[in-house]
Each structure stands twice: as structure tokens, then as C-alpha cells.
Design a protein around this motif. Sequence first.
Motif, short mmCIF file in Angstrom:
data_model
loop_
_atom_site.label_atom_id
_atom_site.label_comp_id
_atom_site.label_asym_id
_atom_site.label_seq_id
_atom_site.Cartn_x
_atom_site.Cartn_y
_atom_site.Cartn_z
N GLU A 498 6.38 12.08 12.43
CA GLU A 498 6.31 12.11 10.97
C GLU A 498 5.86 10.75 10.42
O GLU A 498 5.00 10.68 9.52
CB GLU A 498 7.67 12.49 10.39
N ASP A 499 6.40 9.67 10.97
CA ASP A 499 6.02 8.33 10.53
C ASP A 499 4.54 8.07 10.82
O ASP A 499 3.83 7.50 9.97
CB ASP A 499 6.87 7.27 11.23
N GLU A 500 4.08 8.46 12.00
CA GLU A 500 2.67 8.26 12.37
C GLU A 500 1.76 9.00 11.40
O GLU A 500 0.75 8.48 10.93
CB GLU A 500 2.44 8.75 13.80
N LEU A 501 2.12 10.25 11.10
CA LEU A 501 1.31 11.07 10.21
C LEU A 501 1.28 10.50 8.80
O LEU A 501 0.21 10.31 8.19
CB LEU A 501 1.86 12.50 10.19
N LYS A 502 2.48 10.19 8.24
CA LYS A 502 2.59 9.79 6.83
C LYS A 502 2.13 8.36 6.58
O LYS A 502 1.43 8.09 5.60
CB LYS A 502 4.04 9.94 6.35
N SER A 503 2.54 7.45 7.45
CA SER A 503 2.31 6.04 7.16
C SER A 503 1.03 5.48 7.77
O SER A 503 0.58 4.40 7.37
CB SER A 503 3.51 5.19 7.62
N VAL A 504 0.46 6.20 8.74
CA VAL A 504 -0.72 5.67 9.42
C VAL A 504 -1.93 6.59 9.27
O VAL A 504 -2.96 6.19 8.70
CB VAL A 504 -0.44 5.42 10.93
N VAL A 505 -1.82 7.81 9.75
CA VAL A 505 -3.01 8.66 9.84
C VAL A 505 -3.52 9.09 8.46
O VAL A 505 -4.71 8.96 8.15
CB VAL A 505 -2.73 9.90 10.73
N ILE A 506 -2.65 9.66 7.64
CA ILE A 506 -3.10 10.14 6.32
C ILE A 506 -3.67 8.99 5.49
O ILE A 506 -4.78 9.12 4.93
CB ILE A 506 -1.98 10.88 5.58
N PRO A 507 -2.99 7.83 5.38
CA PRO A 507 -3.60 6.72 4.63
C PRO A 507 -4.95 6.28 5.21
O PRO A 507 -5.87 5.97 4.45
CB PRO A 507 -2.56 5.60 4.74
N PHE A 508 -5.06 6.26 6.54
CA PHE A 508 -6.32 5.86 7.16
C PHE A 508 -7.43 6.85 6.83
O PHE A 508 -8.55 6.45 6.48
CB PHE A 508 -6.14 5.76 8.68
N VAL A 509 -7.13 8.14 6.92
CA VAL A 509 -8.14 9.17 6.62
C VAL A 509 -8.57 9.07 5.16
O VAL A 509 -9.78 9.12 4.85
CB VAL A 509 -7.58 10.57 6.94
N GLU A 510 -7.62 8.91 4.28
CA GLU A 510 -7.95 8.92 2.85
C GLU A 510 -8.65 7.63 2.41
O GLU A 510 -9.31 7.61 1.37
CB GLU A 510 -6.68 9.18 2.03
N LYS A 511 -8.53 6.57 3.21
CA LYS A 511 -9.25 5.33 2.93
C LYS A 511 -10.68 5.39 3.47
O LYS A 511 -11.61 4.83 2.86
CB LYS A 511 -8.51 4.15 3.55
N ASN A 512 -10.88 6.07 4.61
CA ASN A 512 -12.16 6.01 5.31
C ASN A 512 -13.04 7.25 5.12
O ASN A 512 -14.20 7.24 5.54
CB ASN A 512 -11.92 5.79 6.80
N TYR A 513 -12.50 8.29 4.52
CA TYR A 513 -13.28 9.52 4.31
C TYR A 513 -13.11 9.96 2.86
O TYR A 513 -12.12 9.61 2.19
CB TYR A 513 -12.82 10.62 5.26
N ARG A 514 -14.08 10.72 2.38
CA ARG A 514 -14.04 11.19 0.99
C ARG A 514 -13.13 12.41 0.90
O ARG A 514 -13.56 13.54 1.16
CB ARG A 514 -15.45 11.52 0.50
N THR A 515 -11.89 12.19 0.57
CA THR A 515 -10.91 13.26 0.55
C THR A 515 -10.27 13.40 -0.83
O THR A 515 -10.18 12.44 -1.60
CB THR A 515 -9.78 12.99 1.56
N GLU A 516 -9.84 14.61 -1.11
CA GLU A 516 -8.91 14.81 -2.22
C GLU A 516 -7.55 14.32 -1.74
O GLU A 516 -7.20 14.46 -0.56
CB GLU A 516 -8.85 16.30 -2.59
#
Length: 640
Positions: A498-516
Amino acid sequence: MKRVVFSIAVLLIFCIEVGSQPVVQMPATFDVVKENIAHGKIDTISYSSKTVGTSRRALIYTPPGYSKKKKYPVLYLLHGIGGDEKEWLNGGHPQVILDNLYADNKIEPMIVVMPNGRAMKDDRATGNIMAQDKVQAFATFEKDLLNDLIPYIEKNFPVVKDRESRAIAGLSMGGGQSLNFGLGNLDKFAWVGGFSSAPNTKTPEQLVPNPEEARKKLKLLWISCGASDNLITFSKRTHDYLAKNNVPHIYYIEPGVHDFKVWKNGLYMFSQLIFKPVDTSTFSKYPVVGAPASSNIRSAQYPQILADHRVIFRVRAPEAQKVQIDLGRKYDMVKDTGGYWLVTTDSIGEGFHYYSLLIDGVAVADPSSEAFYGMGRMASGIEIPFAGGNYYAMRNVPHGDIRIKKYFSTVTNSWRQFYIYAPPGYDVNTNDKYPVLYILHGGGEDERGWAMQGKTDNILDNLIADKKAKPMLVVMMDGNLSGGGMAGFGESVLKRFEDELKSVVIPFVEKNYRTETDAKSRALAGLSLGGLQTLYAGIRNTNMFSYLGVFSSGWFANQPAMSNPQYAFMKDNAAAINNNLKSLWIAMGGKDDIAYNNCKAMMAKFDEMGIKYTYSEYPGGHTWPVWRNNLYNFAQVLFK
């Protein structure tokens, strides 16, 4: 509350009537002249070709007892790239085969026309036969055939002039021509045959753009090839497409290569079926010696898949004492005198399956198979085709792509990576932002699972092209944060994920890709172990996700110490869960799924707590064919 949706695999199965039998292979001496029977006649004709601008030649066979007072159907029989109008005569002796068939009352009286399929002024098979102008002449022949040759035959010979009295067939390049011209002109031909069809064969989508029309108009479509012919892929791709689109046809694979032994047998069998009533119940009875699996490495002939989905495995291990194939069930292989070990399995279910070679007890990957990370190691995989698999087939639609992205994780203090699917147009439509599906693999697998075994890109490409799913990014992350698999599995491992998903992956994806970046534009799903991760992280964060997909999973009924706290959390937060989630989508692989009982027990708990969910069941057990179907259906629910 629950809504139940059942998805049923639709397989193309022809009914087999008692007593109906297919035409059998040509006997060894059937191309030998018999003196005590009536014989047909071979002549040369010349016709004026406006298409080419010259007079052209063809051979014509008229049957025994030919009479101008009768009217005959016509078979147009085409040669290969290195031949001319005499190739069939010199290499195949069709008049001998047909005479013998007439003597046995096995074929209808017919005229057979053997033209030169190289429609150019100098149509000789000389020089560089692969020159561009000579190859193009084979395509030009379509006009010559339709506008010049057929009118000449129908003016000068007693023939029936309707489509049901015209057939076209050919070998190699002529096989491709026959499929191209016959299927492209269903108003002209009702009987079409391709023997070892060559690369000039159009793609299946071009050949049969309207399957319904083909089903109505075709009397017989015959596709045959030698099992060891390097051109078999062109026949197989056409067969696969026809099967997926329910177009009746005969697919006949026999022992052999690219030669006249195969082509003569094609003529022998095809000619017995044309211009007479058709019994489609026999179509599924034609044997397929074995076609190499699509999951084989380049040029590997084994494993081979038979028509009934049995598989022939072969491996060379001359020094081994015992060799087995492990497909969940172990099959003992038998060694021949050349040091090859062989076995034919029972019928294997549709889709993708892991397997291993056991050589003297050691599990290894088959060197003839592509390798896949599964079962906690690199393993072999085999893809079993089926008629309902069109949704993950490679189709002629706009394609997205799968990319590999490395990132540094502050949770694991290490470099990690995920795979990400970008939909068609992502790099072009630079002002668009996309919703995101985060999808998780099972135990013993990693981020490669959904990208390779799952065929995520094909599934999404096809859904988006059909406007059944919204264009979306799909992030396939590595859920292994405790060494992989179920080792040491517990709530602390789930919390780490959960920590990996919330604090690392999702922020990284939303910073590096054009996401809603709102909850209604995020979904989380996973299979098996990934389903448990989805249940844990997704249910506890419904303020972040509006869609959750749980495939072949469920809290362990026999581990209340783990499951009870999860149910307690859900009970306390039932209203928020129901209000925040647009869909909690749960799917199983039927009663053969190893997670079936856990899932049923979990859903009973959900019912007690009033947790809303949708249940879907697709038979197939705990396997990738089920999970591909789960993604196909779940993706259609998202972001709408």
C-alpha cells in the motif's frame, strides 16, 4: 447487494453427424495412369487479353465423355511463382488424378482450366521470377481472369455461367491468388481452395472483411498445407481468423513440405468436394497433423498443436534417462533412436499455459519455447488458440505500446520498474489527459505478467478501437515486496505494498505521464495475490480509487487472524465504500479456480455487511485465459 453477470466462452464447434466422413488422403498410386478406364483430354487454348494487350495461353482439361451438348462447371487451377500454365501438367499430372476419380465416381464432371497467372506480355517463368514487375503481374491476373479468360471460356465451351458452378484453387503463389480472387469476388466463385498459400495472400481482414457475407455465399473454402512448410503461417493466420469469425471452412494440415506431394493431394481432396451438396458436419473431422505453437521461438517446429488441442512435444536429450512434460499434470516422454523424446498430451484448454521440461527430475525451460516469468522462475509457455480469442488477437487497428519505466522507491530503498501501456494517440494528442488502471500480477510472477502473458496491449487496443473502452494508461507494477510469492505473506507485507502504491508509484506516474488525478479516474485491479493487494489497498483508499477489480482471489477463509480485521474495517466503513466505489468487480474462474471457495465465503461476508459488488464467472480455473477475459470485461466498466 450484488449483481451477477456470467460470461460464457463461445467456441466454434461443428456438429458431427453419425456416418458423415471427410474425404481421405490420396492413395500412393492414384497419380499413376490406368489403361482400362476412360480418359479426359488436355488441350491448349489461346484467348485475347485486353488486360495484358496480347494473346495468352492456357491449358484446358475436358472430362471423360465430354460432350458439347452438356453443360459443365469449371475449376480454375493456378500455378506457383516459378511456374506457368504447364506447371500442374508437368509436376502434378492433374488429368491422371481426375481420370482416376471419375472412374471411381468420386467427382462431378467438370472442365478444368490451367492458365498462366503471370499476367504480362512476356509471361515466361524465366530470369528473376521475383522481380517486382513479375510479382505484380500475379495481382494483375485478377483482371485478366475476370474480364478476359472467364468470358472466353463461357463463350467457347459448354459451361454453366453462375457462381455456384465456378471454383478456383491453386498452389503456393496460385493458392494466394485463389484466396485473394475467390474471396474477393464471392459473386463470381462459390468454391475456393488454397494449397500451401504463399505470402501474396492478403491478410485475413482483407480477405474476409464481411464474415456474414462469406458464410452466406461460400459453398466451400478449403485451406491446406504441409506441416513442415515454412509458409504454413499464412494458412494458419487465415484459419485462425475464419474460426474466430465462425466462417465454415476446411483446414487440413498433412505431413509434408512445399512440394507437389502436398499439392496433388490438395487437388485430389478438393475436387471431390466441389459442385455437389456440402456437408459442413465433416469439416471438423479433417486432421491437422500439427502446427507449431505461436509461442514457439522463431522457426521451432515443436511444440505442435493438433486440431483437438492436444500438443506434441519433442526435445533432444540423448544422454537423459527420463524426460517429462509438466503442464500441471506430468506426461512421460519416449525416446526415439535419434535421441529425441516425444509425447502427445491430452487436449489442453484454451489460451496460455506455463509448462516445464523435467529432465532427470530437474525442471528446465523448453529451448523451443519463449520464456515467461512465472511460478517464481523463468518457465516455458504455450498458447492454445480458440475461436473466442479474437478479443486479444493482433488486429488491424490503431496500436498503443508498452513501455518500461524505472523509478527509485523510497519504500524499498532500491531501483524498481513498472510496465505501462500507453493507448493509441498518446504521443500525438499531447493535450489529452488519461485515466489510469493500476493492475497487479499473481504470486510467482512480476510486472511482466500482464504485459506478456496477459496480452494487455492487444486487449486494450481492440476495446478502444471498438469504442468499448475509454483510452487509458495501464500501469503494471511489481507487487513483490517480500521476496515474491506467498512467502512471509501477511498484513505487514500488504501494508508495505500500500505504501509503495500510494507514496511512490502513483505520484511518480502522475508526475511523469499525462493523467487525470482524481479518484474517478483511477482504478486498481489484480489477480490471485494481486487480488488480495487490491482488496487491502483499494478498500482502505476508496477516496483514491473509484473502481476495484478482484480476479480469482478472496480473503482466506481459514486464516481469520488476517481476514477478520479486513472485514471489521469494511463493516465500519461500509457506507463510504459503497458511496465512493462506482464498481467493486469480482470475477472467478469457476469451481476449478483454487480461490473459488475463499471468494464465495468472502462474498457471503460482503452480503452480510451490505457491501455492493458485481460478480462475474468465466470457466477455466486459476489461469491466464480467465484473467485475460476478466481484464476484457472489467476494462469496459471503467471511467464511464
